[in-house]
Scaffold this motif. Structure first.
Motif, PDB file in Angstrom:
ATOM      1  N   TRP A 114     -11.914   9.793  47.669  1.00  0.00           N
ATOM      2  CA  TRP A 114     -11.844   9.000  48.908  1.00  0.00           C
ATOM      3  C   TRP A 114     -12.744   9.602  49.976  1.00  0.00           C
ATOM      4  CZ3 TRP A 114      -9.635  10.131  53.876  1.00  0.00           C
ATOM      5  CH2 TRP A 114      -9.516   9.005  54.722  1.00  0.00           C
ATOM      6  N   PHE A 115     -13.448   8.723  50.694  1.00  0.00           N
ATOM      7  CA  PHE A 115     -14.334   9.141  51.778  1.00  0.00           C
ATOM      8  C   PHE A 115     -13.838   8.572  53.104  1.00  0.00           C
ATOM      9  CE2 PHE A 115     -17.021   8.991  47.984  1.00  0.00           C
ATOM     10  CZ  PHE A 115     -17.656  10.228  48.041  1.00  0.00           C
ATOM     11  N   VAL A 128     -19.222   0.944  48.807  1.00  0.00           N
ATOM     12  CA  VAL A 128     -20.081   1.108  47.636  1.00  0.00           C
ATOM     13  C   VAL A 128     -19.862   2.480  47.008  1.00  0.00           C
ATOM     14  CG1 VAL A 128     -22.481   1.398  46.933  1.00  0.00           C
ATOM     15  CG2 VAL A 128     -21.831  -0.569  48.314  1.00  0.00           C
ATOM     16  N   LEU A 129     -19.776   3.521  47.833  1.00  0.00           N
ATOM     17  CA  LEU A 129     -19.520   4.870  47.308  1.00  0.00           C
ATOM     18  C   LEU A 129     -18.173   4.931  46.600  1.00  0.00           C
ATOM     19  CD1 LEU A 129     -20.809   7.202  50.163  1.00  0.00           C
ATOM     20  CD2 LEU A 129     -21.865   6.799  47.933  1.00  0.00           C
ATOM     21  N   HIS A 130     -17.158   4.309  47.187  1.00  0.00           N
ATOM     22  CA  HIS A 130     -15.847   4.281  46.530  1.00  0.00           C
ATOM     23  C   HIS A 130     -15.938   3.579  45.173  1.00  0.00           C
ATOM     24  CE1 HIS A 130     -13.543   4.823  50.555  1.00  0.00           C
ATOM     25  NE2 HIS A 130     -13.603   5.964  49.890  1.00  0.00           N
ATOM     26  N   PRO A 158     -12.668  19.181  52.547  1.00  0.00           N
ATOM     27  CA  PRO A 158     -11.621  18.325  53.124  1.00  0.00           C
ATOM     28  C   PRO A 158     -12.249  17.099  53.776  1.00  0.00           C
ATOM     29  CG  PRO A 158     -11.968  20.271  54.483  1.00  0.00           C
ATOM     30  CD  PRO A 158     -12.790  20.467  53.256  1.00  0.00           C
ATOM     31  N   PRO A 159     -11.444  16.068  54.085  1.00  0.00           N
ATOM     32  CA  PRO A 159     -11.995  14.771  54.493  1.00  0.00           C
ATOM     33  C   PRO A 159     -13.021  14.786  55.625  1.00  0.00           C
ATOM     34  CG  PRO A 159      -9.683  14.533  53.997  1.00  0.00           C
ATOM     35  CD  PRO A 159      -9.976  15.998  53.909  1.00  0.00           C
ATOM     36  N   LEU A 160     -12.763  15.486  56.719  1.00  0.00           N
ATOM     37  CA  LEU A 160     -13.708  15.441  57.825  1.00  0.00           C
ATOM     38  C   LEU A 160     -15.004  16.170  57.503  1.00  0.00           C
ATOM     39  CD1 LEU A 160     -11.493  15.724  61.035  1.00  0.00           C
ATOM     40  CD2 LEU A 160     -12.793  13.755  60.226  1.00  0.00           C
ATOM     41  N   GLU A 161     -14.912  17.270  56.784  1.00  0.00           N
ATOM     42  CA  GLU A 161     -16.134  17.974  56.372  1.00  0.00           C
ATOM     43  C   GLU A 161     -16.890  17.146  55.340  1.00  0.00           C
ATOM     44  OE1 GLU A 161     -15.639  22.075  55.285  1.00  0.00           O
ATOM     45  OE2 GLU A 161     -14.064  22.369  56.776  1.00  0.00           O
ATOM     46  N   ARG A 162     -16.171  16.445  54.489  1.00  0.00           N
ATOM     47  CA  ARG A 162     -16.806  15.555  53.506  1.00  0.00           C
ATOM     48  C   ARG A 162     -17.528  14.423  54.226  1.00  0.00           C
ATOM     49  NH1 ARG A 162     -13.068  13.235  48.775  1.00  0.00           N
ATOM     50  NH2 ARG A 162     -13.040  15.473  48.306  1.00  0.00           N
ATOM     51  N   ALA A 163     -16.894  13.871  55.259  1.00  0.00           N
ATOM     52  CA  ALA A 163     -17.531  12.813  56.040  1.00  0.00           C
ATOM     53  C   ALA A 163     -18.799  13.331  56.716  1.00  0.00           C
ATOM     54  CB  ALA A 163     -16.554  12.279  57.083  1.00  0.00           C
ATOM     55  N   LYS A 164     -18.756  14.573  57.184  1.00  0.00           N
ATOM     56  CA  LYS A 164     -19.936  15.177  57.817  1.00  0.00           C
ATOM     57  C   LYS A 164     -21.065  15.334  56.793  1.00  0.00           C
ATOM     58  CE  LYS A 164     -21.913  17.341  61.357  1.00  0.00           C
ATOM     59  NZ  LYS A 164     -23.099  17.954  60.783  1.00  0.00           N
ATOM     60  N   ALA A 165     -20.710  15.633  55.538  1.00  0.00           N
ATOM     61  CA  ALA A 165     -21.726  15.736  54.487  1.00  0.00           C
ATOM     62  C   ALA A 165     -22.430  14.400  54.281  1.00  0.00           C
ATOM     63  CB  ALA A 165     -21.087  16.212  53.186  1.00  0.00           C
ATOM     64  N   LEU A 166     -21.686  13.294  54.401  1.00  0.00           N
ATOM     65  CA  LEU A 166     -22.307  11.969  54.309  1.00  0.00           C
ATOM     66  C   LEU A 166     -23.229  11.735  55.495  1.00  0.00           C
ATOM     67  CD1 LEU A 166     -19.409   9.614  53.116  1.00  0.00           C
ATOM     68  CD2 LEU A 166     -20.978  10.989  51.752  1.00  0.00           C
ATOM     69  N   LEU A 212      -9.130   1.459  48.766  1.00  0.00           N
ATOM     70  CA  LEU A 212      -9.862   2.553  49.393  1.00  0.00           C
ATOM     71  C   LEU A 212     -10.608   2.025  50.610  1.00  0.00           C
ATOM     72  CD1 LEU A 212     -11.331   4.243  46.176  1.00  0.00           C
ATOM     73  CD2 LEU A 212      -9.215   4.821  47.392  1.00  0.00           C
ATOM     74  N   ASP A 213     -10.268   2.576  51.753  1.00  0.00           N
ATOM     75  CA  ASP A 213     -10.836   2.150  53.025  1.00  0.00           C
ATOM     76  C   ASP A 213     -11.017   3.402  53.866  1.00  0.00           C
ATOM     77  OD1 ASP A 213     -11.321   1.217  55.604  1.00  0.00           O
ATOM     78  OD2 ASP A 213      -9.841  -0.397  55.489  1.00  0.00           O
ATOM     79  N   GLY A 214     -12.237   3.690  54.260  1.00  0.00           N
ATOM     80  CA  GLY A 214     -12.517   4.903  55.020  1.00  0.00           C
ATOM     81  C   GLY A 214     -11.908   4.932  56.397  1.00  0.00           C
ATOM     82  N   GLN A 215     -11.331   3.812  56.843  1.00  0.00           N
ATOM     83  CA  GLN A 215     -10.688   3.777  58.142  1.00  0.00           C
ATOM     84  C   GLN A 215      -9.160   3.826  58.048  1.00  0.00           C
ATOM     85  OE1 GLN A 215     -12.230   0.657  60.598  1.00  0.00           O
ATOM     86  NE2 GLN A 215     -14.223   1.620  60.723  1.00  0.00           N
ATOM     87  N   ARG A 216      -8.656   4.026  56.850  1.00  0.00           N
ATOM     88  CA  ARG A 216      -7.216   4.258  56.701  1.00  0.00           C
ATOM     89  C   ARG A 216      -6.970   5.757  56.644  1.00  0.00           C
ATOM     90  NH1 ARG A 216      -4.709  -0.707  55.174  1.00  0.00           N
ATOM     91  NH2 ARG A 216      -2.772   0.414  55.585  1.00  0.00           N
ATOM     92  N   LYS A 217      -5.736   6.155  56.393  1.00  0.00           N
ATOM     93  CA  LYS A 217      -5.412   7.581  56.364  1.00  0.00           C
ATOM     94  C   LYS A 217      -5.656   8.208  54.999  1.00  0.00           C
ATOM     95  CE  LYS A 217      -2.193   7.865  60.223  1.00  0.00           C
ATOM     96  NZ  LYS A 217      -0.830   8.269  60.669  1.00  0.00           N
ATOM     97  N   GLY A 218      -5.992   7.389  54.020  1.00  0.00           N
ATOM     98  CA  GLY A 218      -6.243   7.874  52.668  1.00  0.00           C
ATOM     99  C   GLY A 218      -6.106   6.736  51.690  1.00  0.00           C
TER     100      GLY A 218
END
Length: 264
Positions: A114-115, A128-130, A158-166, A212-218
């Motif tokens: 999940w992203f 698309v990534l999901h 973790p999620p926020l660091e993963r989002a930063k990688a994107l 899978l929705d990047g704007q949900r909690k997971g």
């Protein structure tokens, strides 16, 4: 389903008099041009990133007409639904997420992957990534490809660091810009506020359907599919819930595409 909407990207915009679509999302530091809901565009994007050309995106024009469904290649590995971010959806989302903890899983055993979305107007790319990083399609990512490198870097985070990688991925940004500027409709501004949003449905390795929705909690577990794919009756019933929720509002601008075998 309605005809594909152009451009159908949402993510950080607002609908009038409705709660923000980004209630659970940090303020965006970066913005992407909205991605058109166009199977050819999406297919070119994932092939450029390194997904096997044996897979492609296809329009799904109906989830109830057997004759139209018969034209869709199977097995369907993922669904990308575009839907209006209405007041009724926002109420549902906020209520469902209220009692949930923020997702924190990471590592090779994470299923599904999940992203979290922190890029404005990037819900198409996140969807698309999901689609390509989960289930059977994940096994079709090429060795040494941009997708494989991105997954290798992102999975331990973790999620926020993963989002930063994107956010920091130049390969992702370049591939997205190339795809977003080659659609059939006028190219919107990356900072535009829009009220349509992408969500992805995948069958994970535990045979469950996940929203899978990047704007949900997971990830949201929507039930066991057994041996069925994501266009089975049990799966499309979940999609139908989105449509039924909007009947009273009159918003029927939905589109649906699936990731499935390439017929070319």
């Amino acid at each position: 389903m309605s005809e594909p909407v152009h451009p159908p990207e949402g993510g950080a915009g607002e609908t009038p008099n409705a709660p923000s679509a980004s209630v659970d999302v940090p303020r965006a530091r970066k913005a992407f041009i909205p991605l058109e809901c166009n199977p050819e565009v999406m297919t070119a994007l994932v092939h450029k990133l390194g997904l096997s050309k044996s897979l492609a995106f296809h329009d799904v024009f109906s989830i109830s007409d057997p004759d139209l469904l018969a034209f869709v290649p199977r097995p369907a590995l993922a669904l990308l639904l575009v839907f209006p971010v209405s007041e009724s959806y926002q109420r549902h989302r906020i209520a469902e997420d209220a009692g949930k903890e923020e997702y924190s899983k990471r590592g090779d055993g994470e299923d599904p992957v999940w992203f979290k979305q922190t890029i404005k107007n990037a819900c198409g790319m996140i969807g698309v990534l999901h689609a390509v990083c989960n289930g059977g399609s994940r096994d079709m990512i090429g060795d040494g490809s941009s997708l494989q490198e991105l997954l290798s870097k992102a999975l331990p985070l973790p999620p926020l660091e993963r989002a930063k990688a994107l956010e920091d991925s130049q390969e992702l940004a370049s591939a997205h810009k190339s795809a977003a500027t080659r659609g059939a409709s006028a190219v919107p501004d990356a900072e535009a506020d829009v009220d349509l949003h992408y969500v992805c449905f995948v069958k994970a390795k535990d045979n469950h359907l996940y929203e899978l929705d990047g704007q949900r909690k997971g990830p949201l577990d929507r039930g066991d599919l057994g041996d069925d794919d994501v266009l089975s009756e049990r799966a499309v019933n979940v999609v139908q819930i989105f449509i039924d929720r909007e009947k009273e509002s009159g918003r029927l601008d939905f589109s649906l595409v699936t990731l499935a075998p390439n017929m070319d």
